[in-house]
Design an enzyme around this catalytic site. Structure first.
Site, PDB file in Angstrom:
ATOM      1  N   HIS A  36       0.769  -1.143  -0.052  1.00 48.49           N
ATOM      2  CA  HIS A  36       0.092   0.007   0.143  1.00 48.49           C
ATOM      3  C   HIS A  36       1.050   1.301   0.166  1.00 48.49           C
ATOM      4  O   HIS A  36       2.036   1.138   0.395  1.00 48.49           O
ATOM      5  CB  HIS A  36      -0.857   0.024   1.292  1.00 48.49           C
ATOM      6  CG  HIS A  36      -2.047   1.278   1.357  1.00 48.49           C
ATOM      7  ND1 HIS A  36      -1.551   2.143   1.718  1.00 48.49           N
ATOM      8  CD2 HIS A  36      -3.210   0.889   1.221  1.00 48.49           C
ATOM      9  CE1 HIS A  36      -2.860   2.866   1.751  1.00 48.49           C
ATOM     10  NE2 HIS A  36      -3.598   2.055   1.372  1.00 48.49           N
ATOM     11  N   ASP A  48       3.039  -4.478   8.000  1.00 45.42           N
ATOM     12  CA  ASP A  48       1.675  -3.724   7.867  1.00 45.42           C
ATOM     13  C   ASP A  48       0.722  -4.681   7.888  1.00 45.42           C
ATOM     14  O   ASP A  48       0.185  -5.352   6.995  1.00 45.42           O
ATOM     15  CB  ASP A  48       1.762  -3.106   6.346  1.00 45.42           C
ATOM     16  CG  ASP A  48       0.670  -2.280   5.993  1.00 45.42           C
ATOM     17  OD1 ASP A  48      -0.515  -2.373   6.856  1.00 45.42           O
ATOM     18  OD2 ASP A  48       0.293  -1.867   4.907  1.00 45.42           O
ATOM     19  N   GLN A  53      -4.819  -5.259   7.140  1.00 43.19           N
ATOM     20  CA  GLN A  53      -5.669  -5.963   6.626  1.00 43.19           C
ATOM     21  C   GLN A  53      -5.660  -7.211   7.042  1.00 43.19           C
ATOM     22  O   GLN A  53      -6.704  -8.068   6.847  1.00 43.19           O
ATOM     23  CB  GLN A  53      -5.553  -6.176   4.890  1.00 43.19           C
ATOM     24  CG  GLN A  53      -5.664  -4.895   4.129  1.00 43.19           C
ATOM     25  CD  GLN A  53      -7.278  -4.461   4.077  1.00 43.19           C
ATOM     26  OE1 GLN A  53      -8.083  -5.083   4.640  1.00 43.19           O
ATOM     27  NE2 GLN A  53      -7.397  -3.281   3.714  1.00 43.19           N
ATOM     28  N   LYS A  80     -10.247  -0.386  10.595  1.00 40.76           N
ATOM     29  CA  LYS A  80     -10.451  -1.646   9.977  1.00 40.76           C
ATOM     30  C   LYS A  80     -10.795  -2.896  10.651  1.00 40.76           C
ATOM     31  O   LYS A  80     -11.067  -3.951  10.059  1.00 40.76           O
ATOM     32  CB  LYS A  80      -9.145  -1.815   8.850  1.00 40.76           C
ATOM     33  CG  LYS A  80      -8.951  -0.824   8.049  1.00 40.76           C
ATOM     34  CD  LYS A  80      -7.557  -1.121   7.005  1.00 40.76           C
ATOM     35  CE  LYS A  80      -7.222   0.143   6.196  1.00 40.76           C
ATOM     36  NZ  LYS A  80      -7.985   0.336   4.959  1.00 40.76           N
ATOM     37  N   CYS A 123      -4.589   2.720  -3.481  1.00 41.33           N
ATOM     38  CA  CYS A 123      -3.529   3.214  -3.047  1.00 41.33           C
ATOM     39  C   CYS A 123      -2.377   2.018  -3.103  1.00 41.33           C
ATOM     40  O   CYS A 123      -1.489   1.796  -2.437  1.00 41.33           O
ATOM     41  CB  CYS A 123      -3.749   3.303  -1.411  1.00 41.33           C
ATOM     42  SG  CYS A 123      -4.812   4.789  -0.950  1.00 41.33           S
TER      43      CYS A 123
HETATM   44  N1  PMP Z   1      -1.835  -0.800   4.581  1.00 43.14           N
HETATM   45  C1  PMP Z   1      -3.041  -1.385   3.999  1.00 43.14           C
HETATM   46  C2  PMP Z   1      -2.631  -2.773   3.557  1.00 43.14           C
HETATM   47  C3  PMP Z   1      -4.087  -0.911   3.866  1.00 43.14           C
HETATM   48  O1  PMP Z   1      -5.058  -1.551   3.391  1.00 43.14           O
HETATM   49  C4  PMP Z   1      -4.416   0.455   4.442  1.00 43.14           C
HETATM   50  C5  PMP Z   1      -5.667   1.063   4.246  1.00 43.14           C
HETATM   51  N2  PMP Z   1      -6.267   1.008   3.123  1.00 43.14           N
HETATM   52  C6  PMP Z   1      -3.291   1.145   4.893  1.00 43.14           C
HETATM   53  C7  PMP Z   1      -2.297   0.526   5.253  1.00 43.14           C
HETATM   54  C8  PMP Z   1      -3.463   2.402   5.617  1.00 43.14           C
HETATM   55  O2  PMP Z   1      -4.270   2.472   6.796  1.00 43.14           O
HETATM   56  P1  PMP Z   1      -4.791   3.984   7.235  1.00 43.14           P
HETATM   57  O3  PMP Z   1      -5.453   4.634   6.195  1.00 43.14           O
HETATM   58  O4  PMP Z   1      -6.144   3.536   8.048  1.00 43.14           O
HETATM   59  O5  PMP Z   1      -3.638   4.759   7.903  1.00 43.14           O
END
Ligand code: PMP
Length: 412
Positions: free
Chosen positions: A125, A203, A206, A229, A369
């Site tokens: 991401h 990270d 998910q 999430k 993203c």
């Molecule tokens: N890493 C991953 C794999 C994600 O899916 C996301 C959110 N789409 C994020 C990081 C970022 O999360 P946040 O916007 O809550 O900081």
């Protein structure tokens, strides 16, 4: 503790938003990977905090301030226990997962020099790419990225291990890809990184809340995720580590709460983890998040995971039945997190998401993203459907019906 059956209406009934309609049809919420809906217990805990306990944390000695501090610190303890982390002193509360990654990247800056290496994957991401690009620009460090197989979504593990060498300072990777769904072999990567003396950031945005995640088993030095999430409020994220590892980070945000003593021209830092939490935090979110973890534990994380695997199987089967769709990521439903992204060569993802919304079906379209990931796939965008504890097989059928409708609408 009470046990809740994941397939039952009992779980859905706890999420008030699922009772609403969209364009006159029952909401079919298939965008949990972007943000999960919140159970009534979380909504109520956040409201109850605001109604009965609201005060600033740590500084006060009056009753409300002590209650607010108790709720805030209770969340820290609860998250450490939920993940089997060494303890609350290793848990930093942030704004979201993104802020937690930035905290690590900037906090490590003083340890990096020109030519030092940071190893990532191309399936990250942007939250786990951009902070390292910025860090590399500032320090002259070199970025290296492991690839993945565009057909299977599988990480090139051997390639990643080969990239790790004596100059590697940090290895970062996503636990579950938010596009491919791929579950990465984090522990194996971490072992190779640690052999080379590098730190590991995982990270887990998910994975936490969607499958059993045990901090010690992943081998991560830093694990990050967002409360929103996993059925909690927005505005709250976590950096999970150990106090010893956090000692290696420089606090990058200065201000109130993070100091021990301040002179006009000098300051010393508070103890860990407080030195990383400058300013007033989101106490209401922290007060409410444990209610989300209570619900997950009442269902049981293995049952949550089984439910999501069953939905993966149903989704892959249903989408394949439609014909002509390219599903990205692993075929095996047990090898992916609770999401399926696909490309329909006949309908652009934005048209797809717009048209299925008219049927009450909420899916996400775009690059999610993850632009470099999509370049490897040879696609600009995909449509993604994702699930949680409240998702039903009937909702997957509703998605299939809505996709067929979108195709008809576009004359495909
Ligand atoms: N890493 C991953 C794999 C994600 O899916 C996301 C959110 N789409 C994020 C990081 C970022 O999360 P946040 O916007 O809550 O900081």
């Amino acid at each position: 503790m009470e046990t809740l059956l994941v397939d039952g209406e009992a779980v859905r009934a706890r999420f008030p938003i699922l009772g609403r309609t969209v364009h006159g049809r029952p909401l079919v919420y298939l965008d949990t990977a972007a943000t999960a809906q919140r159970p009534e217990a979380v909504i109520e805990a956040e409201a109850a905090y605001s109604r009965e306990h609201n005060a600033n944390v740590h500084r006060g000695i009056h009753t409300l301030a002590e209650e607010a501090t108790g709720a805030y610190e209770g969340c820290r303890r609860r998250v450490a226990a939920f993940l089997g982390a060494p303890g609350p002193r290793g848990v930093v509360m942030t704004r979201n997962a993104t802020a937690a990654i930035n905290l690590v990247a900037r906090g490590l800056e003083h340890t990096l020099g020109a030519g030092d290496e940071i190893v990532l994957t191309v399936m990250e991401h942007h939250a786990n790419l951009v902070p390292w690009i910025q860090l590399a620009r500032r320090t002259g460090a070199v970025l290296r990225h492991a690839g993945f197989d565009p057909e299977t979504g599988e990480l090139d593990l051997d390639g990643m291990i080969r990239l790790i060498g004596p100059r590697t300072r940090l290895v970062g990777l996503v636990h579950v890809s938010n596009v491919l769904g791929t579950i990465n072999p984090v522990a194996e990567v971490a072992e190779a990184a640690h052999r080379a003396g590098a730190l590991v950031l995982v990270d887990a945005a998910q994975s936490v809340g969607h499958m059993p995640v045990a901090y010690p088993e992943l081998g991560a030095d830093f694990l990050v995720f967002s409360a929103h999430k996993c059925y909690g409020p927005m505005g709250l994220g976590f950096l999970v580590s150990t106090p010893e590892t956090l000692e290696r980070l420089e606090p990058v945000e200065g201000g109130g709460e993070m100091i021990e003593r301040v002179e006009l021209d000098a300051a010393t830092w508070a103890e860990i983890p407080y030195r990383f939490e400058a300013g007033t935090p989101n106490v209401a979110a922290a007060a409410a998040f444990p209610a989300a973890l209570d619900l997950l534990e009442a269902i049981g994380l293995p049952a949550v995971r089984e439910h999501e695997i069953a939905l993966n199987a149903r989704a892959v089967e249903t989408l394949e039945r439609l014909g002509g769709l390219r599903i990205v990521g692993p075929r095996d439903p047990a090898a992916r997190g609770g999401l399926v992204a696909f490309d329909d060569p006949l309908v652009h993802p934005h048209d797809m998401a717009t048209i299925v919304d008219t049927r009450g079906v909420a899916v996400r379209a775009g690059h999610h993203c993850a632009q470099p990931l999509h370049r490897v796939l040879g696609l600009v965008a995909t449509t993604r459907a994702s699930w949680g504890v409240y998702t039903t097989g009937d909702e997957i059928e509703a998605l299939a019906g809505a996709i067929a409708f979108a195709r008809r609408t576009m004359g495909a």
